[in-house]
Every structure is written in C-alpha cells, then in structure tokens.
Scaffold this active site. Structure first.
Site, PDB file in Angstrom:
ATOM      1  N   ASP A  27     -66.008  12.921  11.982  1.00 33.94           N
ATOM      2  CA  ASP A  27     -64.576  12.599  12.021  1.00 33.94           C
ATOM      3  C   ASP A  27     -63.813  13.493  11.045  1.00 33.94           C
ATOM      4  O   ASP A  27     -62.787  13.103  10.490  1.00 33.94           O
ATOM      5  CB  ASP A  27     -64.290  11.113  11.736  1.00 33.94           C
ATOM      6  CG  ASP A  27     -63.086  10.581  12.510  1.00 33.94           C
ATOM      7  OD1 ASP A  27     -62.365  11.382  13.135  1.00 33.94           O
ATOM      8  OD2 ASP A  27     -62.862   9.355  12.484  1.00 33.94           O
ATOM      9  N   GLU A  36     -66.882  14.224  16.943  1.00 33.84           N
ATOM     10  CA  GLU A  36     -65.523  13.692  16.770  1.00 33.84           C
ATOM     11  C   GLU A  36     -64.861  14.448  15.642  1.00 33.84           C
ATOM     12  O   GLU A  36     -64.627  13.919  14.556  1.00 33.84           O
ATOM     13  CB  GLU A  36     -65.535  12.175  16.521  1.00 33.84           C
ATOM     14  CG  GLU A  36     -64.130  11.581  16.683  1.00 33.84           C
ATOM     15  CD  GLU A  36     -63.990  10.140  16.235  1.00 33.84           C
ATOM     16  OE1 GLU A  36     -64.837   9.310  16.611  1.00 33.84           O
ATOM     17  OE2 GLU A  36     -63.003   9.868  15.506  1.00 33.84           O
TER      18      GLU A  36
END
Ligand code: GRE
Ligand code: ZN
Length: 323
Positions: free
Chosen positions: A285, A8
């Site tokens: 992330d 991600e």
C-alpha cells in the site's frame, strides 16, 4: 525475501494528486505527494531495499471514481493509464499496471479496459469503490444491472480486478459525525469496501462469470473474519439473495486477498485458516504505508517458507500469468 511481488501500490498524476491530501497530516503531505508522483527515484529505491521485485501500480483514490462527469472521467482515466503505460514500458521487470476506469459510463469503461489490457499490457483494473455519476450525490455500485455487459468484457479478458477503498459520502453517513478519526483507513474504508464486495459476491455476478477473480486488500477488509456468521445467518433464510451459492464459496473461489496495510500475524493466520494460503498475496500500500513495515513483518513472520514463497510471490505469478 528478495523477489516479492506487490499489488496495491499507488501513484498519482497532476489531475488526481489533490484527492490524497485529506489523508495526510500537513507535515507529511509534501513527502506523500512527492512519493505518489514519483516512479523512478524513491519508489524503485524502496522496492530494491526491501525486496520487492515487481509492483503492480494503480492510481490514487478516489480519483476517476469521484468525477461525476463521464466524459471528464474518461479523459482523466486515459491520461493516468497512458502515464502508467509509459513507466511500465521503461521498467517492464519492475512495474506492472492496473487500469483506472470511468465506471460512470460502463461501455466506455469496457473499451478503456480492452485498450489497457490488449494494447498497454496491463494486468487488470483497480476501482476505488463506487462511482459518482452525473452529480456528486448520485452513487452507483457495480452489482447494478447497467454493468452486466461490462463484467462480460472484464471476464473475457481473463484478468483480475482489485476492489480498492474510498470513503463513503460523509453527507450520507451521519454515523461518522463527530468521530471523523474513524473515516478513511482507520475504519470507514474497510466497511465501505467490504459491503461493496459482498454486494458483488451475492449478486450472482460470479455465477455468470465463474472464472472472474476479485482482489481485496487489507486482509479482505474484515470479510474473512466474519464469513462464518454471514453464511450462518443466510442459511436460515436467503431473504431474496439472487446468487446460486453461499457467499463463502465465492470467497474461496473468486476472491484473492492481500496483506496491504495490515501487517499482523494473527490476522494472517486466521485468513490462512479461512481461505487457504493459495489466495493470499503480499502487498504494501505504498506510499500510504512503508515498505520497511510490510517487509520486516512479512519476511520474518512465523509461517512456513513454502507459504512465504506462495504469498510473497508465486500466487501472484499464477494469478497474473507472469513468467
Ligand atoms: C490508499 O489508497 O490505500 C489510502 C488512501 C488514503 C489513506 C490511506 C491509504 O487513499 O492506504
Ligand atoms: Zn491502497
């Protein structure tokens, strides 16, 4: 751990970078902006420093999902996918790609997905929640019947998709009025994304496509923590729910979960108990989160080395068919 795979990890292009500004305090915006637009400098340096061998990259949020005009959405998606494909080509051992898709037009989205997988070598697609279609107040979720053929195409390509957060339309969510610190990654992202994922799981879509796999970030956006209660309640009465199985069965057969932005051992252990260590995968992330925070936690957290290998690398290799 030296050779982790992270899933991600975000970039932006000139046409989408502005969407991320609301999520940055003014004093950190220039840094975040530069990290989102960068591929080959600080991104690779941080991956090297903190032991990520491969990052599968995706566009920032909401980007394409927030463009009501379907034709424009297609143009921006293609631009972003072409930029990403060029970087994957330059660094095939370090970067992979998730396609951005113009879900405003399911037929166009299916064609773009086929182009991205078959021609650009992408690993699947990532959608930033619902899409605004036609005008900015009209939203569609992907359990809608208009996506039936799209899901057939996606399943035939045998690649997973990532259901990534965006904020709800705040004009339609008065519960955040006067408490805007709860929007975005604090809380609203998880609520919005969890409900969308539950809609897909309970719609029967995974009965029609039992091999299709959905990836959820942030330790499953709270779903694993609550899945017992969801099924406990629905066992008493299904209230018209059209799917064949309990939702927990889809969670354990059609969902993979990442550690993105949620670097916490009790949460990891609870998720391992609920879905098993074969369905959990490392992610950062980046650049919204730091490699150092993710890796310092993950590399030393108290799990077996066998599980660390699976979660840090091997589960992703299996899911994406990587060598
Ligand atoms: C993300 O896309 O993962 C994200 C944002 C904004 C803030 C935090 C965050 O888009 O993790
Ligand atoms: Zn993210």
């Amino acid at each position: 751990m030296k050779n982790k795979i992270a899933l991600e990890e975000h970039f932006a292009i000139d046409l989408t970078i502005a969407d991320s500004q609301v999520y940055a305090r003014p004093e950190v915006w220039q840094g975040l902006k530069s990290n989102l637009l960068d591929f080959e400098q600080q991104r690779l340096e941080k991956m090297d420093e903190w032991g990520t061998e491969l990052s599968i990259l995706s566009l920032n949020s909401p980007a394409v999902q927030g463009i009501p005009d379907a034709k424009r959405a297609m143009e921006v998606a293609q631009r972003a996918n072409d930029v990403l494909a060029e970087q994957v080509k330059r660094h095939p051992t370090r970067f992979g790609g998730f396609a951005a898709l113009p879900m405003q037009d399911p037929e166009a989205a299916a064609r773009e997905l086929e182009r991205c997988v078959n021609q650009l070598g992408f690993h699947g697609f990532l959608v930033n929640g619902f899409s605004q279609v036609g005008d900015e107040n009209t939203v569609v979720y992907y359990d809608d019947a208009r996506f039936n053929d799209f899901w057939t195409t996606a399943a035939a390509l045998k690649k997973p998709f990532y259901m990534h957060p965006r904020d709800p339309l705040l004009a339609r969510e008065p519960i955040y009025d006067g408490a805007h610190w709860l929007t975005g990654p604090t809380w609203a992202f998880a609520m919005e994304t969890a409900i969308h994922a539950l809609r897909l799981m309970s719609s029967g879509m995974f009965d029609r496509h039992p091999a299709l796999q959905m990836i959820l970030g942030h330790f499953g956006e709270g779903i694993p923590f609550n899945i017992w209660r969801v099924d406990h309640i629905l066992r008493k009465g299904r209230r018209g729910m059209p799917c064949d199985k309990e939702i927990g069965e889809y969670l354990r057969s059609n969902v993979h979960i990442t550690t993105s932005g949620n670097f916490r051992t009790p949460t990891l252990l609870s998720t391992m108990l609920e879905v098993g260590s074969d369905r959990i995968m490392y992610s950062v992330d980046y650049p919204f989160e730091k490699h150092e925070d993710a890796a310092r936690w993950f590399d030393t957290c108290e799990i077996s080395e066998n599980d660390r290998q699976k979660i840090g690398r091997d589960n992703a290799r299996k899911l994406f068919g990587l060598k």
